[in-house]
Design an enzyme around this catalytic site. Structure first.
Site, mmCIF file in Angstrom:
data_model
loop_
_atom_site.group_PDB
_atom_site.id
_atom_site.type_symbol
_atom_site.label_atom_id
_atom_site.label_comp_id
_atom_site.label_asym_id
_atom_site.label_seq_id
_atom_site.Cartn_x
_atom_site.Cartn_y
_atom_site.Cartn_z
ATOM 1 N N ASP A 1 104.889 -47.749 -5.976
ATOM 2 C CA ASP A 1 104.177 -46.454 -6.049
ATOM 3 C C ASP A 1 105.103 -45.289 -6.415
ATOM 4 O O ASP A 1 104.680 -44.318 -7.049
ATOM 5 C CB ASP A 1 103.555 -46.120 -4.687
ATOM 6 C CG ASP A 1 102.283 -46.899 -4.414
ATOM 7 O OD1 ASP A 1 101.592 -47.278 -5.375
ATOM 8 O OD2 ASP A 1 101.979 -47.121 -3.228
ATOM 9 N N HIS B 1 90.568 -43.878 -2.506
ATOM 10 C CA HIS B 1 90.461 -43.643 -1.060
ATOM 11 C C HIS B 1 90.557 -42.157 -0.678
ATOM 12 O O HIS B 1 91.368 -41.737 0.144
ATOM 13 C CB HIS B 1 91.390 -44.527 -0.230
ATOM 14 C CG HIS B 1 92.876 -44.431 -0.464
ATOM 15 N ND1 HIS B 1 93.546 -43.249 -0.521
ATOM 16 C CD2 HIS B 1 93.809 -45.399 -0.606
ATOM 17 C CE1 HIS B 1 94.833 -43.477 -0.701
ATOM 18 N NE2 HIS B 1 95.011 -44.776 -0.771
ATOM 19 N N HIS C 1 102.012 -47.304 -11.078
ATOM 20 C CA HIS C 1 100.902 -46.464 -11.563
ATOM 21 C C HIS C 1 101.444 -45.586 -12.690
ATOM 22 O O HIS C 1 102.592 -45.113 -12.620
ATOM 23 C CB HIS C 1 100.362 -45.548 -10.466
ATOM 24 C CG HIS C 1 99.751 -46.266 -9.302
ATOM 25 N ND1 HIS C 1 98.585 -46.993 -9.387
ATOM 26 C CD2 HIS C 1 100.134 -46.345 -7.998
ATOM 27 C CE1 HIS C 1 98.280 -47.492 -8.194
ATOM 28 N NE2 HIS C 1 99.209 -47.124 -7.328
ATOM 29 N N GLU D 1 99.843 -52.685 -0.246
ATOM 30 C CA GLU D 1 98.548 -51.989 -0.349
ATOM 31 C C GLU D 1 97.703 -52.706 -1.401
ATOM 32 O O GLU D 1 98.210 -53.219 -2.398
ATOM 33 C CB GLU D 1 98.743 -50.497 -0.688
ATOM 34 C CG GLU D 1 97.452 -49.727 -0.448
ATOM 35 C CD GLU D 1 97.620 -48.205 -0.370
ATOM 36 O OE1 GLU D 1 98.726 -47.684 -0.573
ATOM 37 O OE2 GLU D 1 96.588 -47.545 -0.091
ATOM 38 N N HIS E 1 105.712 -45.505 0.249
ATOM 39 C CA HIS E 1 105.136 -44.672 1.280
ATOM 40 C C HIS E 1 104.580 -45.463 2.456
ATOM 41 O O HIS E 1 103.938 -44.876 3.348
ATOM 42 C CB HIS E 1 104.022 -43.804 0.662
ATOM 43 C CG HIS E 1 102.818 -44.616 0.209
ATOM 44 N ND1 HIS E 1 101.557 -44.344 0.696
ATOM 45 C CD2 HIS E 1 102.655 -45.689 -0.596
ATOM 46 C CE1 HIS E 1 100.677 -45.182 0.170
ATOM 47 N NE2 HIS E 1 101.312 -45.995 -0.614
ATOM 48 N N TYR F 1 100.274 -36.616 -7.378
ATOM 49 C CA TYR F 1 100.603 -37.877 -6.720
ATOM 50 C C TYR F 1 101.631 -37.637 -5.607
ATOM 51 O O TYR F 1 101.497 -38.136 -4.486
ATOM 52 C CB TYR F 1 101.147 -38.875 -7.750
ATOM 53 C CG TYR F 1 101.188 -40.279 -7.222
ATOM 54 C CD1 TYR F 1 100.068 -41.110 -7.301
ATOM 55 C CD2 TYR F 1 102.329 -40.779 -6.609
ATOM 56 C CE1 TYR F 1 100.099 -42.389 -6.787
ATOM 57 C CE2 TYR F 1 102.368 -42.060 -6.095
ATOM 58 C CZ TYR F 1 101.241 -42.858 -6.193
ATOM 59 O OH TYR F 1 101.268 -44.136 -5.665
ATOM 60 N N HIS G 1 104.875 -54.190 -2.538
ATOM 61 C CA HIS G 1 104.073 -53.323 -1.666
ATOM 62 C C HIS G 1 102.738 -53.999 -1.405
ATOM 63 O O HIS G 1 102.111 -54.514 -2.323
ATOM 64 C CB HIS G 1 103.894 -51.979 -2.372
ATOM 65 C CG HIS G 1 103.079 -50.966 -1.644
ATOM 66 N ND1 HIS G 1 103.029 -50.859 -0.274
ATOM 67 C CD2 HIS G 1 102.259 -49.981 -2.114
ATOM 68 C CE1 HIS G 1 102.231 -49.854 0.069
ATOM 69 N NE2 HIS G 1 101.748 -49.316 -1.034
ATOM 70 N N ASP H 1 95.822 -52.147 -3.840
ATOM 71 C CA ASP H 1 95.777 -51.918 -5.292
ATOM 72 C C ASP H 1 96.878 -52.712 -6.008
ATOM 73 O O ASP H 1 96.846 -52.848 -7.230
ATOM 74 C CB ASP H 1 95.850 -50.421 -5.638
ATOM 75 C CG ASP H 1 96.971 -49.688 -4.927
ATOM 76 O OD1 ASP H 1 97.359 -50.098 -3.819
ATOM 77 O OD2 ASP H 1 97.460 -48.680 -5.480
HETATM 78 FE FE1 FEO Z 1 100.406 -47.604 -1.848
HETATM 79 FE FE2 FEO Z 1 99.465 -47.865 -5.200
HETATM 80 O O1 FEO Z 1 99.501 -48.262 -3.350
#
Ligand code: FEO
Length: 398
Positions: free
Chosen positions: A164, A25, A225, A81, A145, A192, A79, A83
């Site tokens: 994250d 993104h 990640h 989001e 976040h 990051y 989370h 991903d």
């Molecule tokens: Fe806030 Fe890896 O997504």
């Protein structure tokens, strides 16, 4: 079959590696990324997070290498989001777990994203669940976040699952910190933080203090990640503390775009002034640098100088792009100034100064504007601007 990787006595990594993603993104991911999901093999097998929708098959194969997925009793979504939650609806449909745990805001976000009933159950900081042989407790990590972000802590194994936070976009087949070379991952960890976590630095500092107060000292940190911190989890925690502090440093970045080379000439003389003034400087043309790499350079800088030519009475689009992006990252304590070249209307260069002001940057000097190609007087003014900013930085870091 794709295999799970055992990370501790009862915990397996069952995530996916996205080797070739290069745009996350709007963040350039030159080294790809991973979407980490973890399977806790207690009496009630528990899946912590899922993966991006497209990687559902890979995650399932890894789970199947350990257990029939339908035997999973609990899913935790730290989370929302996509991903990490993209594969959640499909996973819930297949597994039909007894419980799916999320934070309050996770409930709202997941419902608004998928518009289906996943039978979510909310948990908050301090709540604990029995996973059969071990206990998972929850720590909400609001705005780290997203508002819904949450950590899960596997108590006996002393592993903290941080989603994250403490992660990085770094595709690797080596799942642990001690297997990856620091010279390769350090930039990605910094990038990051700069691109995802920087706006929430005050919250990071408060959160680190809270975690310390809670007496949590995990032997492993497992983010969603990059790799798992098993050898030295304190390394990434200490890096976060350092990055969040935003301590002033004698470093400047000169960010610009150019049309016929005039604004670049101005950038060159400003850079020269900064260099002569003893400031560490990075000159970043938007022709050759991605916005997310500019953000990374800004992380430890204390001065931001921006330049643009004028095109159709506007600043250059690439400058509007990077400034919009940097503004959102809310770097603190910056000194700055603007510069640019123009043909017949120099007013848009002043817009750059207004943009810096809107980012709470302390303006070191009025914008330098060059009609067409900079002459010797303007070159000198640019160099003097660099020297003046250097002086200001030197005073700031005294
Ligand atoms: Fe806030 Fe890896 O997504």
């Amino acid at each position: 079959m794709m295999e799970a990787v055992k990370i501790s006595e009862h915990v397996y990594w069952v995530g996916a590696i996205d080797w070739n993603i290069r745009d996350f993104h709007g963040y350039s991911t030159k080294r790809g990324t991973t979407y980490n999901a973890y399977l806790v093999m207690g009496e009630k097998p528990t899946l912590i997070d899922t993966v991006k929708k497209e990687f559902y098959g890979e995650m399932m194969e890894r789970i199947q290498s350990v257990i029939d997925p339908k035997k999973i009793k609990i899913i935790i979504s730290n989370h929302s989001e996509m991903d990490h939650s993209g594969a959640l609806p499909q996973t819930v449909n297949l597994i039909q777990p007894e419980e799916v745990y999320v934070s309050d805001m996770g409930f709202k976000d997941i419902t608004a994203q998928f518009h289906c009933d996943l039978k979510l159950k909310t948990v908050k900081t301090g709540d604990r669940i029995d996973v059969g042989g071990d206990t998972i407790s929850f720590v909400e990590a609001r705005m780290l976040h997203w508002p819904d972000s949450m950590f899960s802590y596997l108590e006996k194994e002393n592993i903290l699952f941080t989603n994250d936070v403490f992660g990085m976009h770094y595709a690797t087949g080596k799942l642990f910190d001690d297997e990856n070379e620091e010279r390769l991952w350090m930039y990605e960890a910094e990038k990051y933080y700069a691109n995802i976590v920087l706006p929430y630095s005050d919250i990071v500092l408060r959160f680190l203090a809270q975690v310390q107060k809670m007496g949590l000292s995990p032997r492993m940190i497992a983010p969603d990640h990059g790799f798992v911190w098993r050898k030295d989890p304190s390394k990434i925690v200490n890096l976060y503390a350092k990055w969040a502090a935003q301590t002033p440093k004698n470093k400047a970045i000169v960010v610009y775009d150019t049309m016929w080379g005039s604004t670049e000439k101005m950038a060159n003389y400003i850079t020269e002034g900064l260099r002569e003034g003893g400031t560490e400087v990075k000159q970043l043309s938007m022709h050759s640098n991605h916005r997310s790499d500019v953000a990374t350079e800004l992380l430890d800088a204390s001065a931001l100088l921006i330049g643009s030519p004028v095109l159709n009475s506007q600043i250059f689009p690439a400058m509007a792009d990077v400034l919009c992006y940097l503004k959102g990252l809310r770097k603190k304590g910056l000194v700055g100034a603007a510069f640019g070249s123009y043909g017949w209307n120099g007013a848009p260069v002043d817009e750059l100064t207004k943009m810096l002001e809107s980012m709470n940057v302390e303006i070191a000097a009025p914008a330098i504007k060059s009609p067409f190609v900079p002459d010797e007087k303007i070159k000198l003014a640019c160099k003097e601007l660099g020297l003046a900013v250097s002086k200001k930085l030197a005073e700031k870091i005294k």
